[in-house]
Design a protein around this motif. Structure first.
Motif, PDB file in Angstrom:
ATOM      1  N   GLU A 162     -13.642  -2.139  37.137  1.00 39.33           N
ATOM      2  CA  GLU A 162     -14.301  -2.296  35.970  1.00 39.33           C
ATOM      3  C   GLU A 162     -14.300  -1.539  34.857  1.00 39.33           C
ATOM      4  OE1 GLU A 162     -18.300  -2.969  37.386  1.00 39.33           O
ATOM      5  OE2 GLU A 162     -18.012  -4.822  38.578  1.00 39.33           O
ATOM      6  N   TYR A 163     -14.232  -2.242  33.486  1.00 38.30           N
ATOM      7  CA  TYR A 163     -14.032  -1.202  32.224  1.00 38.30           C
ATOM      8  C   TYR A 163     -15.213  -1.501  31.513  1.00 38.30           C
ATOM      9  CZ  TYR A 163      -9.424  -1.533  34.198  1.00 38.30           C
ATOM     10  OH  TYR A 163      -8.423  -1.465  35.299  1.00 38.30           O
ATOM     11  N   SER A 164     -15.738  -0.129  30.810  1.00 39.04           N
ATOM     12  CA  SER A 164     -16.674  -0.431  29.702  1.00 39.04           C
ATOM     13  C   SER A 164     -16.400   0.533  28.593  1.00 39.04           C
ATOM     14  CB  SER A 164     -18.321   0.143  30.439  1.00 39.04           C
ATOM     15  OG  SER A 164     -17.846   1.398  30.926  1.00 39.04           O
ATOM     16  N   LEU A 165     -17.020   0.134  27.623  1.00 35.80           N
ATOM     17  CA  LEU A 165     -16.588   0.738  26.193  1.00 35.80           C
ATOM     18  C   LEU A 165     -17.874   1.286  25.534  1.00 35.80           C
ATOM     19  CD1 LEU A 165     -14.400  -2.098  24.922  1.00 35.80           C
ATOM     20  CD2 LEU A 165     -13.493   0.271  25.930  1.00 35.80           C
ATOM     21  N   LYS A 166     -17.584   2.402  25.059  1.00 39.93           N
ATOM     22  CA  LYS A 166     -18.746   3.219  24.331  1.00 39.93           C
ATOM     23  C   LYS A 166     -18.268   3.753  23.196  1.00 39.93           C
ATOM     24  CE  LYS A 166     -22.287   6.836  25.029  1.00 39.93           C
ATOM     25  NZ  LYS A 166     -22.854   7.823  25.622  1.00 39.93           N
ATOM     26  N   SER A 202     -15.857   8.687  14.172  1.00 37.90           N
ATOM     27  CA  SER A 202     -16.375   8.253  15.406  1.00 37.90           C
ATOM     28  C   SER A 202     -15.208   8.123  16.259  1.00 37.90           C
ATOM     29  CB  SER A 202     -17.077   6.873  15.362  1.00 37.90           C
ATOM     30  OG  SER A 202     -16.116   5.924  14.746  1.00 37.90           O
ATOM     31  N   ARG A 203     -15.334   7.855  17.676  1.00 39.85           N
ATOM     32  CA  ARG A 203     -14.504   7.771  18.623  1.00 39.85           C
ATOM     33  C   ARG A 203     -15.062   6.541  19.644  1.00 39.85           C
ATOM     34  NH1 ARG A 203     -14.598  13.218  22.517  1.00 39.85           N
ATOM     35  NH2 ARG A 203     -16.662  12.959  22.946  1.00 39.85           N
ATOM     36  N   LEU A 204     -13.871   6.030  20.331  1.00 37.27           N
ATOM     37  CA  LEU A 204     -14.231   5.112  21.425  1.00 37.27           C
ATOM     38  C   LEU A 204     -13.806   5.675  22.814  1.00 37.27           C
ATOM     39  CD1 LEU A 204     -15.038   2.064  21.865  1.00 37.27           C
ATOM     40  CD2 LEU A 204     -12.826   1.364  21.447  1.00 37.27           C
ATOM     41  N   ILE A 205     -14.639   5.485  23.647  1.00 38.23           N
ATOM     42  CA  ILE A 205     -14.326   5.744  24.948  1.00 38.23           C
ATOM     43  C   ILE A 205     -14.264   4.689  25.937  1.00 38.23           C
ATOM     44  CG2 ILE A 205     -15.011   7.585  26.790  1.00 38.23           C
ATOM     45  CD1 ILE A 205     -16.469   9.258  24.777  1.00 38.23           C
ATOM     46  N   VAL A 236     -13.799   6.597  38.165  1.00 39.01           N
ATOM     47  CA  VAL A 236     -12.426   7.025  38.601  1.00 39.01           C
ATOM     48  C   VAL A 236     -11.726   7.519  37.365  1.00 39.01           C
ATOM     49  CG1 VAL A 236     -12.414   5.884  40.749  1.00 39.01           C
ATOM     50  CG2 VAL A 236     -11.575   4.743  38.443  1.00 39.01           C
ATOM     51  N   ALA A 237     -12.125   7.186  36.174  1.00 35.92           N
ATOM     52  CA  ALA A 237     -11.162   7.658  35.121  1.00 35.92           C
ATOM     53  C   ALA A 237     -11.998   7.385  33.607  1.00 35.92           C
ATOM     54  CB  ALA A 237     -10.091   6.842  34.817  1.00 35.92           C
ATOM     55  N   LYS A 238     -11.748   8.396  32.723  1.00 34.16           N
ATOM     56  CA  LYS A 238     -12.802   8.291  31.498  1.00 34.16           C
ATOM     57  C   LYS A 238     -11.809   8.935  30.418  1.00 34.16           C
ATOM     58  CE  LYS A 238     -17.414   9.265  29.630  1.00 34.16           C
ATOM     59  NZ  LYS A 238     -18.511   9.809  29.922  1.00 34.16           N
ATOM     60  N   ARG A 239     -11.476   8.174  29.225  1.00 32.94           N
ATOM     61  CA  ARG A 239     -10.699   8.774  28.432  1.00 32.94           C
ATOM     62  C   ARG A 239     -10.962   8.412  26.882  1.00 32.94           C
ATOM     63  NH1 ARG A 239      -7.056   5.413  31.086  1.00 32.94           N
ATOM     64  NH2 ARG A 239      -6.233   3.904  30.043  1.00 32.94           N
ATOM     65  N   VAL A 240     -10.670   9.110  25.708  1.00 40.78           N
ATOM     66  CA  VAL A 240     -10.794   8.578  24.497  1.00 40.78           C
ATOM     67  C   VAL A 240      -9.733   7.878  24.250  1.00 40.78           C
ATOM     68  CG1 VAL A 240     -10.902   9.334  22.073  1.00 40.78           C
ATOM     69  CG2 VAL A 240     -12.141  10.697  23.937  1.00 40.78           C
TER      70      VAL A 240
END
Length: 286
Positions: free
Chosen positions: A211-215, A248-251, A261-265
């Protein structure tokens, strides 16, 4: 040095045994590495269930969905948005192919039915043919990322957009395109839905294991300055309130089985501040 005796009574020295075991060790190492990467799902592609299907049928699942509000838009802006949505609806992006927003939607001209509405141009709101289409590209961009798919080219507006958070917008124009990419081993299909208040874009395809989520994160708030304009004319003074800018940035965060399991900008953006303007005129008394 005494050798190792096998059932066939032949003796093999330690050195020969070592070289016999090397290939076996390498094979085990490869198997372990593949399993490790699959478990950790370090890239979106590895979250794919191994079953290739075609999305030209009605059997595809909704693997992501994103909705934005356009209830406060003018009738002409709504018209432009719906026209672009109709161009996208039902489009299939095949495995390993790129998707160009401008090629699929086409030129936004009056000859093709588009009307004038506000657009962001060089840090200001101006009237232009096709105003509102950027809300469609931004909605698709978010749905695409939530499906775990890739982007080739995306650009932020110079000003923040009201319909998405910072770093989640995707501007398009005659000279700026949004290009997406399908890295999967299966096709995906775009589905568009709209009513009087909202537009929704679904991505149909093969259901993923992750599953993918955006912040959206605000890195810095940029203050605005004040511009003073003195006019040699009689009248009342005017004042236009400025707006701050942002860095700003999107993660993106990828989870599998409830575990991150993974997190990146994905991107970093800069939205320019809008200065306040004070217009001073002469008093009629003087």
């Amino acid at each position: 040095m005494r050798g190792i005796v096998f059932e066939n009574k032949k003796s093999i020295g330690i050195n020969k045994l070592f070289w016999l075991l090397v290939p076996i060790f390498c094979i085990l190492l490869v198997i372990f590495t593949i399993n490790y990467n699959t478990i950790n799902c370090v890239v979106p592609r590895e979250c794919l269930i191994d079953n290739i299907i075609s999305c030209t049928s009605n059997s595809c699942d909704v693997i992501s969905s994103f909705t934005t509000d356009y209830s406060h838009s003018t009738p002409d802006r709504k018209h432009n948005i719906r026209l672009a949505l109709k161009s996208l609806n039902g489009v299939v992006v095949k495995s390993g192919e790129e998707f160009s927003f401008n090629k699929v939607v086409g030129k936004r001209t009056e000859e093709r039915g588009y009307k004038k509405a506000l657009v962001i141009f060089k840090g200001s709101y101006v009237e232009g043919v096709g105003g509102g289409v950027c809300q469609v590209s931004s909605t698709l961009y978010n749905a695409w990322l939530l499906a775990g798919l890739d982007t080739v080219s995306v650009k932020a507006h110079t000003l923040p957009s009201s319909y998405v958070d910072l770093s989640r917008d995707a501007t398009v124009s005659e000279y700026i395109d949004m290009v997406l990419f399908n890295p999967l081993e299966s096709d995906v299909k775009i589905q568009t839905i709209y009513d009087e208040n909202n537009i929704t874009i679904n991505v149909l395809g093969q259901r993923r294991e992750c599953e993918y989520s955006l912040k959206s994160e605000t890195i810095e708030v940029l203050p605005f300055n004040e511009d003073i304009i003195e006019l040699d004319e009689v009248g009342e003074d005017e004042y236009f309130i400025g707006k701050v800018g942002y860095k700003s940035r999107l993660i993106i965060t990828i989870t599998k089985g409830g575990r991150v399991v993974a997190k990146r900008v994905l991107r970093n953006d800069y939205y320019i501040p809008q200065n306040s303007v004070k217009i001073l005129r002469k008093s009629a008394v003087n």
